[in-house]
Scaffold this active site. Structure first.
Site, PDB file in Angstrom:
ATOM      1  N   HIS A  57       0.830  -1.215   0.000  1.00 19.57           N
ATOM      2  CA  HIS A  57       0.000   0.000   0.000  1.00 19.57           C
ATOM      3  C   HIS A  57       0.855   1.251   0.000  1.00 19.57           C
ATOM      4  O   HIS A  57       0.380   2.327   0.338  1.00 19.57           O
ATOM      5  CB  HIS A  57      -0.909   0.030   1.225  1.00 19.57           C
ATOM      6  CG  HIS A  57      -1.705  -1.204   1.421  1.00 19.57           C
ATOM      7  ND1 HIS A  57      -2.559  -1.677   0.456  1.00 19.57           N
ATOM      8  CD2 HIS A  57      -1.784  -2.081   2.452  1.00 19.57           C
ATOM      9  CE1 HIS A  57      -3.121  -2.798   0.898  1.00 19.57           C
ATOM     10  NE2 HIS A  57      -2.657  -3.063   2.103  1.00 19.57           N
ATOM     11  N   HIS A 219      -6.859  -4.604  -1.235  1.00 19.33           N
ATOM     12  CA  HIS A 219      -6.076  -5.835  -1.219  1.00 19.33           C
ATOM     13  C   HIS A 219      -6.373  -6.716  -2.409  1.00 19.33           C
ATOM     14  O   HIS A 219      -6.234  -7.924  -2.337  1.00 19.33           O
ATOM     15  CB  HIS A 219      -6.360  -6.635   0.055  1.00 19.33           C
ATOM     16  CG  HIS A 219      -6.027  -5.883   1.288  1.00 19.33           C
ATOM     17  ND1 HIS A 219      -6.940  -5.100   1.919  1.00 19.33           N
ATOM     18  CD2 HIS A 219      -4.879  -5.768   1.969  1.00 19.33           C
ATOM     19  CE1 HIS A 219      -6.355  -4.544   2.977  1.00 19.33           C
ATOM     20  NE2 HIS A 219      -5.119  -4.928   3.022  1.00 19.33           N
TER      21      HIS A 219
END
Ligand SMILES: Nc1ncnc2c1ncn2[C@@H]1O[C@H](COP(=O)(O)OP(=O)(O)OP(=O)(O)O)[C@@H](O)[C@H]1O
Ligand SMILES: [Mg+2]
Lengths: 333, 211
Positions: A57, A219
């Site tokens: 991320h 995700h």
């Protein structure tokens, strides 16, 4: 799979080594267990802020460690929550005597691992509070799910709460502020493409060339609806409308508008979304007084974007503007 | 006969092997309704266990199981890390002081494991999680103990019950974990965690078939 990596199993380690070499003035990196702390940790008398989550991320969370933001970040494997031993060591390393706040994104794994770490830290006599971020309006009806996911608002929370801790506010004040930010912010994201987790080697989901996925997380999990591709203005409406209606944001509100890239979407497209979002908000009498545009909470190379709105007041605005010096966010210094 | 310390070690090795062989299969199940990492998470954990095992081998049953639980806690992450760690820690606690295990001991251990997982994850049966494999296996074990069945036979029944529980997750809509974000779209897929739990019990039944 086409990626600029060496071995999939070395991705996180080699990333950390790069961060260590690039930013010795901002952070220290520890290995086995892995965690990143600000270079001057622990800061005496200051509440320590610890966050963490799966890798992939970037710049979140490691890129947000430094003056005015996080004291420590714990990187897990790609898209997998870190483990309690990392969180415990990070908590000990940043405890300046004023207690430690854990900022946890609402995913089952992150929540359970941070809970276990908080228990262990308390056993060692450290005062720990935890705040769970759950801003993703794509997840409905939270009694039937694991609850809303923590997404874009996490970035804004870490900046604002980091500034408050830097000012010397107490653990309780800082935790309450974090909960207030969580109560006043909402997000929604979409994907044009999937992403490839390095050790998996193939796309996390299949998305045909002419389709998009609305309501994705960060995700590579599939979203709630899949549909034919639409122009940017239409997509902006599909993201912003549920965000505005959920809180709801109302005429007269002052907001921070955060348009985020999932990793693969370029800035040129983010500005197109930003433009439409501002037009829509103005038409509703909602005033955009602060903004953030760019890739701050990404999903590897996924193409797509998310919109986060946070309702501001004088205190939040002041904290947003306060100086910050991290690898991923830097101003006012 | 009973389950010895060496049998416990053999079971852990057998499970680590099954996980390695099924890494991709489990990850693929997780790709359908999760984030494509369950196989990778479990494999990372049991690789770490296999590295650690030589230092645990000399201990008794509870200390071996505790060592496995602690290793999983610091190597897996995700939802399955704390949950599988809980399974092994609970087994360890229940077997305190035991040199070897009878079916009734194993049943008590599994009951503690099941309760521990439910406490940590707050899932109840029917929410499409590993609990849906654990619960029927426990019921089968209790019945086997009541009927005084030999260890191997009782374990076979519990593994079969876990298998059924695993298959029964297919039509369910997930209410816990990542899969719950999909809402109705999570139906018609088999839960990855219930699948690895079936493997855990199946490898116990196979390894301890003649105990
Ligand atoms: N609350 C829960 N209680 C029991 N089992 C759960 C719970 N949440 C998830 N699980 C189990 O965990 C499995 C997923 O494990 P996995 O290793 O993929 O972790 P994860 O959820 O992807 O973690 P992370 O989100 O950090 O990556 C599910 O298939 C389910 O069986
Ligand atoms: Mg998963």
């Amino acid at each position: 799979m086409k990626k600029l990596i060496n071995k999939p199993e070395d991705v996180v380690l080699e990333e950390l080594q790069g961060i260590e070499l690039a930013h010795p003035d901002i952070v220290k990196v520890f290995y086995d267990p892995n965690y990143i702390v600000r270079a001057d940790a622990p800061v005496k008398g200051k509440v320590g802020l610890v966050s963490g989550g799966g890798s992939g991320h970037e710049p979140m969370h490691g890129g947000f460690v430094g003056m005015g933001m996080l004291d420590a970040a714990c990187p897990g494997a790609v898209f997998t929550s870190p483990t309690p031993d990392q969180m415990l060591e990070a908590t000990k390393a940043v405890n300046g005597g004023a207690g430690v706040l854990h900022i946890v994104k609402n995913y089952t794994g992150d929540v359970m691992n941070f809970e276990m770490a908080a228990d262990l830290a308390k056993e060692e006599g450290i005062e720990v509070e935890s705040v769970v971020v759950d801003d993703d309006v794509a997840v409905k009806d939270s009694t039937w799910t694991a609850g809303r996911r923590g997404v874009g608002l996490t970035v804004l929370m870490e900046k604002i709460v980091g500034a408050a801790a830097e000012e010397g506010r107490s653990l309780k004040e800082v935790a309450d502020l974090a909960r207030k930010v969580n109560a006043q912010g909402r997000s929604m994201g979409m994907a044009l493409t999937s992403c490839v987790v390095p050790h998996v080697g193939k796309p996390s989901f299949d998305l045909p060339e002419d389709e998009m996925e609305i309501g994705i997380g960060i995700h590579g999990e599939p979203g709630r609806v899949r549909m034919k591709l639409e122009p940017a203005d239409k997509v902006t409406e599909m993201l912003l409308t549920p965000v505005v209606e959920d809180l709801p944001f109302k005429a007269g509100d002052e907001v921070l508008l955060f348009v985020n890239s999932m990793g693969g979407t370029p800035l040129i497209e983010l500005y197109i979304i930003y433009r439409k979002a501002v037009q829509m908000l103005e038409a509703k009498g909602i005033k955009v007084t602060r903004h953030l545009i760019g890739p701050y909470i990404t999903s590897l190379e996924m193409a797509g974007a998310s919109i986060t709105l946070l309702k501001l007041d004088a205190d939040l605005t002041k904290l947003w503007d306060a100086p910050v010096k991290t690898a991923g966010m830097r101003w006012g210094i | 006969m009973a389950i010895s310390r060496d049998d416990v070690l053999a079971w852990i090795r057998a499970f680590a092997q099954i996980i390695e062989e099924n890494n991709e299969y489990l990850t693929n199940l997780d790709r359908e309704i999760g984030d494509a990492d369950h196989g990778a998470n479990m494999n990372r954990g049991f690789k770490a266990v296999m590295t650690k095992l030589p230092t645990l081998e000399t201990g008794d049953i509870p200390s071996i199981l505790k060592g496995v639980g602690m290793t999983l806690l610091s190597s897996v992450g995700g939802a399955s890390g704390p949950l599988y760690s809980t399974v092994f820690m609970q087994l360890s606690k229940t077997f305190a002081g035991k040199e070897q295990l009878e079916l009734a001991d194993w049943c008590a251990g599994w009951e503690a494991a099941e309760q521990g997982v439910q406490m940590r994850g707050k899932a109840v049966p029917g929410e499409k999680t590993m609990v849906d494999a654990m619960q029927p296996a426990l019921d089968a074990l209790k019945e086997a103990v009541a009927q005084n069945l030999p260890i191997g036979e009782g374990l076979r029944k519990s593994a079969d019950a876990a298998h059924e529980g695993m298959l029964a997750t297919i039509p369910l809509v997930a209410r816990k974990g990542r899969a719950s974000y999909l809402g109705e779209r999570s139906a018609n897929h088999q839960d990855p965690g219930a699948t690895s739990t079936y493997f855990l019990l199946d490898s116990a039944a196979k390894t301890w078939a003649n105990c």
